[in-house]
Design a protein around this motif. Structure first.
Motif, PDB file in Angstrom:
ATOM      1  N   GLU A   1       1.251  -1.074   0.171  1.00 41.60           N
ATOM      2  CA  GLU A   1       0.198  -0.339  -0.450  1.00 41.60           C
ATOM      3  C   GLU A   1       1.079   1.196  -0.415  1.00 41.60           C
ATOM      4  OE1 GLU A   1      -2.520  -0.420   2.837  1.00 41.60           O
ATOM      5  OE2 GLU A   1      -3.926  -1.672   2.614  1.00 41.60           O
ATOM      6  N   PHE A   2       2.069   1.281   0.500  1.00 41.15           N
ATOM      7  CA  PHE A   2       2.963   1.806   0.531  1.00 41.15           C
ATOM      8  C   PHE A   2       3.866   2.361  -0.889  1.00 41.15           C
ATOM      9  CE2 PHE A   2       6.729   3.846   1.785  1.00 41.15           C
ATOM     10  CZ  PHE A   2       6.707   4.719   1.700  1.00 41.15           C
ATOM     11  N   GLU A   3       4.108   1.590  -1.733  1.00 42.33           N
ATOM     12  CA  GLU A   3       4.749   0.793  -2.397  1.00 42.33           C
ATOM     13  C   GLU A   3       3.321   2.243  -3.492  1.00 42.33           C
ATOM     14  OE1 GLU A   3       6.032  -2.188  -3.283  1.00 42.33           O
ATOM     15  OE2 GLU A   3       7.229  -1.749  -1.443  1.00 42.33           O
ATOM     16  N   GLU A   4       2.555   1.188  -3.356  1.00 46.41           N
ATOM     17  CA  GLU A   4       1.153   1.994  -4.345  1.00 46.41           C
ATOM     18  C   GLU A   4       1.157   3.546  -3.952  1.00 46.41           C
ATOM     19  OE1 GLU A   4      -1.604   2.683  -7.360  1.00 46.41           O
ATOM     20  OE2 GLU A   4      -0.011   0.725  -7.369  1.00 46.41           O
ATOM     21  N   PHE A   5       0.679   4.040  -2.883  1.00 50.85           N
ATOM     22  CA  PHE A   5       0.869   5.389  -2.667  1.00 50.85           C
ATOM     23  C   PHE A   5       1.954   6.343  -2.986  1.00 50.85           C
ATOM     24  CE2 PHE A   5      -0.086   8.562   0.660  1.00 50.85           C
ATOM     25  CZ  PHE A   5      -1.227   9.069   0.954  1.00 50.85           C
TER      26      PHE A   5
ATOM     27  N   GLY B   1       2.355   9.702  -6.290  1.00 49.71           N
ATOM     28  CA  GLY B   1       2.677  10.885  -6.235  1.00 49.71           C
ATOM     29  C   GLY B   1       2.695  11.356  -4.233  1.00 49.71           C
ATOM     30  N   ALA B   2       3.198  10.502  -3.725  1.00 54.37           N
ATOM     31  CA  ALA B   2       2.898  11.346  -2.572  1.00 54.37           C
ATOM     32  C   ALA B   2       4.616  12.176  -2.057  1.00 54.37           C
ATOM     33  CB  ALA B   2       3.432  10.147  -1.157  1.00 54.37           C
ATOM     34  N   VAL B   3       4.276  12.854  -1.001  1.00 54.59           N
ATOM     35  CA  VAL B   3       4.836  13.828  -0.493  1.00 54.59           C
ATOM     36  C   VAL B   3       5.742  13.404   0.533  1.00 54.59           C
ATOM     37  CG1 VAL B   3       5.077  16.235   0.260  1.00 54.59           C
ATOM     38  CG2 VAL B   3       3.443  15.796  -2.014  1.00 54.59           C
ATOM     39  N   GLN B   4       6.540  13.126   0.870  1.00 53.70           N
ATOM     40  CA  GLN B   4       7.271  13.094   2.148  1.00 53.70           C
ATOM     41  C   GLN B   4       7.177  14.379   2.614  1.00 53.70           C
ATOM     42  OE1 GLN B   4      10.976  11.374   1.995  1.00 53.70           O
ATOM     43  NE2 GLN B   4      11.579  11.798   4.498  1.00 53.70           N
TER      44      GLN B   4
ATOM     45  N   TYR C   1       1.967  12.621   2.418  1.00 54.56           N
ATOM     46  CA  TYR C   1       0.923  12.286   1.711  1.00 54.56           C
ATOM     47  C   TYR C   1       0.462  12.638   0.440  1.00 54.56           C
ATOM     48  CZ  TYR C   1       2.070  17.339   1.529  1.00 54.56           C
ATOM     49  OH  TYR C   1       2.949  18.484   1.152  1.00 54.56           O
ATOM     50  N   SER C   2      -1.081  12.589   0.684  1.00 58.06           N
ATOM     51  CA  SER C   2      -0.483  12.214  -0.581  1.00 58.06           C
ATOM     52  C   SER C   2      -0.922  14.314  -1.249  1.00 58.06           C
ATOM     53  CB  SER C   2      -2.607  12.342  -1.164  1.00 58.06           C
ATOM     54  OG  SER C   2      -3.005  12.376  -2.197  1.00 58.06           O
ATOM     55  N   ALA C   3      -0.738  13.964  -3.118  1.00 59.06           N
ATOM     56  CA  ALA C   3      -0.096  15.757  -3.251  1.00 59.06           C
ATOM     57  C   ALA C   3      -1.770  15.992  -3.747  1.00 59.06           C
ATOM     58  CB  ALA C   3       0.809  14.791  -4.782  1.00 59.06           C
ATOM     59  N   GLU C   4      -2.811  14.691  -4.329  1.00 57.66           N
ATOM     60  CA  GLU C   4      -3.545  15.340  -4.575  1.00 57.66           C
ATOM     61  C   GLU C   4      -4.956  15.847  -3.413  1.00 57.66           C
ATOM     62  OE1 GLU C   4      -5.391  12.252  -6.739  1.00 57.66           O
ATOM     63  OE2 GLU C   4      -3.798  12.345  -8.988  1.00 57.66           O
TER      64      GLU C   4
END
Length: 172
Positions: free
Chosen positions: A51-55, A59-62, A111-114
């Protein structure tokens, strides 16, 4: 008097055989349950990693987060993390808790960029599932093994006592 002694040995042997069999069955059930729960935790750890890799692919932002509450401090039943994204402050609660992650500690959040309100704290989740996997596996194998060993010992003693009583009856 000799027949009473032989009868006692036979009875003791039978009792030990029964207890030994019960201990063996219990050990297998106990080990299966605890190792099964451990295996389930390993599956959850792998699912969380996926799930983390998919996240991340989406376009996840650290960012840096702060643990504001955890179950060790008695604040709540899990872990709550606060983080900032795009000028807003967000707070997310996780039902998991791990003594490696305490209130006041800074941690890495994604967190999600969207949608910045959608976030993940993979370290807490993966570390906790891995720890639970190890704990349940150790308990299942060690205590299940002890019951199994005890059952085997009781079986051996029970068989020995019954054979001894049978030999003594034959030699009378």
């Amino acid at each position: 008097m000799t027949s009473k002694v032989m009868s006692g040995e036979k009875t003791a042997g039978t009792v030990l055989l029964v207890i030994g069999i019960v201990a063996l069955v219990f050990s297998l059930i106990f080990a299966s349950i605890f190792c099964g729960i451990g295996a389930f935790m390993k599956v959850k750890e792998n699912q969380t990693q996926e799930e983390f890799e998919e996240f991340q692919r989406k376009g996840a932002v650290q960012t840096e987060g702060l643990i504001v509450a955890d179950s060790q401090s008695g604040d709540e039943d899990g872990t709550t993390v606060q983080y900032e994204a795009e000028g807003e402050t967000y707070e997310v609660s996780y039902s998991l808790s791990n003594s490696n992650y305490r209130a006041g500690q800074k941690v890495t959040i994604y967190y999600s960029a969207e949608d910045p309100s959608e976030s993940i704290f993979p370290d807490l989740m993966i570390d906790t599932y891995n720890l639970l996997y190890i704990i349940f596996l150790i308990i299942g194998i060690s205590l299940g093994g002890l019951f199994f060993l005890g059952g085997i010992i009781m079986l051996i003693i029970g068989i020995h006592l019954r054979k001894k009583a049978k030999r003594e009856i034959l030699y009378q």
